[in-house]
Design a protein around this motif. Structure first.
Motif: not given
Length: 394
Positions: A206-213, A319-328, A361-369
């Motif tokens: 879930q991490a390699i390829g979308v964030t630096p590792f 890809l510049s993986l250091t920028k991916v999370q910031t862009q997302l 920010y490539h995986i989001l978990y949203l919850s309600f009150d």
């Protein structure tokens, strides 16, 4: 996905279950149908590209069909390494491919209970049921996965029975579902594992390829990192790239036995004893190659998948993986602002900037009150989908 059995209603949109293949990757697969099996150059290139992506050496990369295959390989060898048994630490609701091989290890010894799972519960569970957990007294209420994991790693000197030793910590860099996207401080956990002589295994699909590792940040406790290619490597399903620390190359055994992992006469050229290099009566060469290729899966290298994996890796490594999370993060901000204004929040929402930085920010978990009625939740669900489509599909 809506889970109405939980106290809090949450949404998990698994849009990355299978990454979309680029046009170039699809074309590589189409072309490969009319060609022969991948050459040695293809597999060498794959190892080189993946090693570049994770800051390792190509000689430490194996090619197998799946993360489950790789974890089974590790489980079989760890069973040999610790004949007295012990515990395997995993996370609640961790992806099954990194859990079932350890469950099988435990079930194989169910009679004498040599092996067992140590499951780290969600941090929220610690807050609600603190008295139920043995080690939680050292952290009054773990705020995140990292603290929850560390609460399970007491000094091994305090443990009397060998079956209570934690032998392996098997974790991802981030959780894939509940509290999705929450960052886990793997380097910090690795340091503790090294102190207590615990092996660290990481399913980084879930991490390699979308964030630096970087493998280097997890040494020397790290034994293995797995990454299936169909997620953020943007490749086809059916292939997994695996880092195996070089110190295990001689002592670990491969999961299956085949000629490509052996030192042998060049391409089985005829010898004085046999047409195919077989020694009589011993059989074929039993000497393994001196690198991670020893752990490659058997069979002919897949003539369709591997050219696609190679093409996908060539794209990802550009890809510049250091920028991916910031862009997302920047891309999602308008939607997240709208969600917060309507009673929908990220699991890690906080006024603390440090906490906000401890998520992906490539995986989001949203919850309600908690105080929403069913009708209000259903209306929010509709508004959520409408607003997201308006912002990103127009």
């Amino acid at each position: 996905m809506t889970d109405n059995t939980l106290e809090r209603c949450c949404y998990y949109w698994n849009n990355a279950g299978q990454a979309r293949l680029s046009a170039a990757t699809q074309l590589a697969g189409i072309r490969s149908i009319t060609t022969t099996e991948p050459s040695v150059t293809d597999t060498t290139r794959i190892r080189t590209l993946f090693a570049q992506l994770v800051d390792a050496a190509p000689s430490e990369i194996a090619i197998v069909p799946s993360t489950a295959f790789a974890m089974t390989l590790a489980a079989k060898n760890i069973e040999r390494l610790y004949p007295d048994g012990g515990k395997i630490l995993i996370l609640e609701d961790q992806f099954p491919s990194a859990v079932y091989p350890w469950q099988a290890l435990c079930h194989n010894h169910s009679i004498n209970s040599k092996w067992s799972l140590e499951i780290v519960r969600y941090p929220e569970a610690y807050k609600r049921q603190q008295s139920d957990y043995v080690h939680v007294h050292s952290l009054s209420s773990p705020r995140n996965w990292t603290e929850a994991i560390l609460a399970h790693l007491p000094p091994q000197s305090t443990i009397k029975s060998s079956t209570d030793f934690i032998r392996v910590v098997c974790i991802p860099p981030l959780h894939w579902s509940g509290i999705g996207g929450s960052w886990i401080d793997s380097p910090k956990i690795s340091q503790v594992c090294q102190r207590y002589n615990i092996l660290l295994l990481v399913d980084a699909t879930q991490a390699i390829g979308v964030t630096p590792f970087s493998i280097q940040q997890l040494l020397p406790a790290l034994a293995m990192v797995t990454c299936s290619t169909h997620k953020w490597l943007r490749g086809p399903p059916g292939t997994c790239l695996v880092y195996i620390h070089s110190k295990w190359h001689d002592t670990w055994e491969p999961l299956d036995q085949h000629h490509r992992s052996r030192v042998r006469p060049a391409d089985f050229l005829p010898s004085s004893d046999s047409r195919h290099g077989m020694n009589i009566p011993e059989g074929y060469s039993t000497t393994f190659v001196k690198n991670a290729r020893k752990f490659d899966a058997g069979g002919i290298p897949n003539p369709i998948l591997l050219p696609m994996v190679k093409t996908a890796l060539e794209e990802v490594t550009q890809l510049s993986l250091t920028k991916v999370q910031t862009q997302l993060k920047d891309l999602l901000q308008p939607f997240l602002v709208w969600a917060r204004e309507h009673g929908i929040a990220l699991s890690t929402d906080s006024s603390d900037d440090e906490v906000d930085d401890q998520r992906f920010y490539h995986i989001l978990y949203l919850s309600f009150d908690d105080d929403k009625t069913l009708e209000e939740i259903q209306q929010l669900e509709q508004n959520l989908r409408t607003q997201f489509n308006r912002m990103y599909n127009s």
